[in-house]
Design an enzyme around this catalytic site. Structure first.
Site, PDB file in Angstrom:
ATOM      1  N   VAL A   1       5.148  -5.512  -4.337  1.00 20.15           N
ATOM      2  CA  VAL A   1       6.167  -5.397  -3.284  1.00 20.15           C
ATOM      3  C   VAL A   1       6.214  -6.727  -2.539  1.00 20.15           C
ATOM      4  O   VAL A   1       5.175  -7.293  -2.191  1.00 20.15           O
ATOM      5  CB  VAL A   1       5.834  -4.248  -2.315  1.00 20.15           C
TER       6      VAL A   1
ATOM      7  N   MET B   1       3.613  -9.160  -0.449  1.00 22.05           N
ATOM      8  CA  MET B   1       2.959  -8.560   0.723  1.00 22.05           C
ATOM      9  C   MET B   1       1.447  -8.642   0.550  1.00 22.05           C
ATOM     10  O   MET B   1       0.930  -8.385  -0.545  1.00 22.05           O
ATOM     11  CB  MET B   1       3.326  -7.078   0.824  1.00 22.05           C
ATOM     12  N   SER B   2       0.755  -9.004   1.613  1.00 22.40           N
ATOM     13  CA  SER B   2      -0.703  -9.083   1.575  1.00 22.40           C
ATOM     14  C   SER B   2      -1.228  -8.996   2.997  1.00 22.40           C
ATOM     15  O   SER B   2      -0.605  -9.524   3.929  1.00 22.40           O
ATOM     16  CB  SER B   2      -1.134 -10.409   0.952  1.00 22.40           C
TER      17      SER B   2
ATOM     18  N   GLN C   1       0.041  -4.493  -9.045  1.00 28.83           N
ATOM     19  CA  GLN C   1       0.212  -5.647  -9.937  1.00 28.83           C
ATOM     20  C   GLN C   1      -0.084  -6.961  -9.209  1.00 28.83           C
ATOM     21  O   GLN C   1      -0.466  -7.958  -9.817  1.00 28.83           O
ATOM     22  CB  GLN C   1       1.646  -5.651 -10.492  1.00 28.83           C
TER      23      GLN C   1
ATOM     24  N   HIS D   1       0.840  -1.204   0.000  1.00 30.77           N
ATOM     25  CA  HIS D   1       0.000   0.000   0.000  1.00 30.77           C
ATOM     26  C   HIS D   1       0.879   1.259   0.000  1.00 30.77           C
ATOM     27  O   HIS D   1       0.579   2.233  -0.686  1.00 30.77           O
ATOM     28  CB  HIS D   1      -0.886   0.031   1.253  1.00 30.77           C
TER      29      HIS D   1
HETATM   30  P1  AMP Z   1      -6.063  -4.393  -0.665  1.00 30.56           P
HETATM   31  O1  AMP Z   1      -6.054  -3.489   0.515  1.00 30.56           O
HETATM   32  O2  AMP Z   1      -5.449  -5.730  -0.422  1.00 30.56           O
HETATM   33  O3  AMP Z   1      -7.416  -4.463  -1.338  1.00 30.56           O
HETATM   34  O4  AMP Z   1      -5.101  -3.718  -1.734  1.00 30.56           O
HETATM   35  C1  AMP Z   1      -5.239  -2.368  -2.093  1.00 30.56           C
HETATM   36  C2  AMP Z   1      -4.347  -2.092  -3.280  1.00 30.56           C
HETATM   37  O5  AMP Z   1      -3.005  -2.410  -2.930  1.00 30.56           O
HETATM   38  C3  AMP Z   1      -4.703  -2.943  -4.511  1.00 30.56           C
HETATM   39  O6  AMP Z   1      -4.555  -2.138  -5.680  1.00 30.56           O
HETATM   40  C4  AMP Z   1      -3.672  -4.025  -4.463  1.00 30.56           C
HETATM   41  O7  AMP Z   1      -3.368  -4.581  -5.725  1.00 30.56           O
HETATM   42  C5  AMP Z   1      -2.465  -3.273  -3.916  1.00 30.56           C
HETATM   43  N1  AMP Z   1      -1.510  -4.212  -3.299  1.00 30.56           N
HETATM   44  C6  AMP Z   1      -1.775  -5.173  -2.377  1.00 30.56           C
HETATM   45  N2  AMP Z   1      -0.658  -5.874  -2.086  1.00 30.56           N
HETATM   46  C7  AMP Z   1       0.337  -5.345  -2.852  1.00 30.56           C
HETATM   47  C8  AMP Z   1       1.723  -5.630  -3.017  1.00 30.56           C
HETATM   48  N3  AMP Z   1       2.332  -6.607  -2.344  1.00 30.56           N
HETATM   49  N4  AMP Z   1       2.427  -4.879  -3.885  1.00 30.56           N
HETATM   50  C9  AMP Z   1       1.824  -3.886  -4.596  1.00 30.56           C
HETATM   51  N5  AMP Z   1       0.531  -3.564  -4.476  1.00 30.56           N
HETATM   52  C10 AMP Z   1      -0.214  -4.281  -3.629  1.00 30.56           C
END
Ligand code: AMP
Length: 281
Positions: A176, A184-185, A148, A37
């Site tokens: 990332v 990262m998640s 991505q 993020h």
């Molecule tokens: P989320 O909060 O998981 O719904 O993600 C919000 C945004 O962050 C989305 O556009 C995701 O694709 C992006 N995102 C989540 N994890 C990553 C990561 N490891 N690297 C880059 N972008 C990410």
């Protein structure tokens, strides 16, 4: 930094910012911020004058039996991180603000949502496109920043923006990763220590496929077999899908040609993780 939880208030801030002739960058998220993020926010800061991040765990994109209730939420930590990163406003509406009683309108992108996470998670992308369409209408960004990491989501949202003539551009930010390659998640927090040790198998298998491509392999069945074989070596891993699809149409392909997405979804224990790489054929 402003914290806003009402749609009308967000809209009047947008009007004010537009009046100052500033460009608006938008980072939609479900919160629980990590370095992924932060990379989106950083990119938004370099390309636009006024960065808005939204934090909204969207019930519409979770299926029955999925993790809507357990999804990690930590608004006060997120606000501190957003402020540090230079976000100008955080939009964090409650569910009733986005979907009041009687809500009845949904946005659906066909075809691109038929495969990958679209077939494993029926209704997921309908939830994503509906909430993001609403958020784009509320925030009216010049640029929106997506990761991505969620490659299909990015392709689907780009299609929505093009098909509905929305007035913005989407920028995709590279995935990332942790030092060992794990993308990262927010869902990584579900992993126990043993599962965490197993989780890098997703990126390891993708990296092995990339090496095979670099040494001349073009047959996508062979590549998928090798990815599957490597993931199966990890006892805690259960494959949801291993796919190689042409970009930007996400069409199946027997031989690599042009840009292709190699995408995997794998259960590590009970946690479903996704990852992908883009390769040139
Ligand atoms: P989320 O909060 O998981 O719904 O993600 C919000 C945004 O962050 C989305 O556009 C995701 O694709 C992006 N995102 C989540 N994890 C990553 C990561 N490891 N690297 C880059 N972008 C990410």
């Amino acid at each position: 930094m402003r914290l806003i939880d009402k749609i009308d208030e967000m809209k009047s801030l947008v009007k004010e910012v537009r009046g100052q002739k500033k460009t608006i960058g938008f980072v939609p998220t479900m919160g629980c911020f990590h370095a992924g993020h932060r990379a989106l926010i950083r990119e938004a800061k370099t390309k636009t004058d006024f960065v808005v991040a939204s934090i909204f765990v969207n019930p519409l994109q979770f299926g029955v039996g999925e993790d809507y209730e357990e999804y990690p939420r930590d608004l006060s930590r997120d606000l501190a991180l957003a402020e540090q990163a230079g976000v100008a406003a955080v939009f964090a509406p409650p569910v009733e603000e986005m979907y009041p009683r009687g809500y009845a309108t949904f946005v659906e992108v066909e075809k691109l949502t038929a495969r990958l996470c679209g077939s494993s998670r029926p209704g997921h992308f309908r939830g994503v496109t509906t909430v993001v369409a609403k958020l784009f209408n509320i925030v009216q960004p010049d640029l929106a920043f997506l990761g991505q990491k969620d490659a299909q989501q990015a392709v689907v949202l780009q299609k929505m923006v093009a098909d509905l003539d929305m007035n913005l551009q989407i920028e995709i930010v590279p995935t990332v990763r942790e030092k060992d390659g794990l993308a990262m998640s927010s869902r990584n927090s579900y992993l126990d220590p043993e599962e965490r040790r197993a989780a890098p198998v997703l990126f390891r298998s993708l990296t092995a496929a990339k090496k095979l491509i670099e040494s001349g392999t073009r047959d996508t069945e062979l590549l998928k077999e090798e990815i599957t074989r490597l993931i199966r070596q990890e006892p805690l891993a259960g494959i949801d899908y291993v796919e190689i699809l042409a970009l930007p149409d996400l069409a199946g392909t027997a031989y690599l040609q042009g840009r292709n997405l190699i995408a995997v979804a794998v259960f590590i224990g009970r946690t479903r993780l996704i990852d992908n790489i883009v390769v040139e054929g």
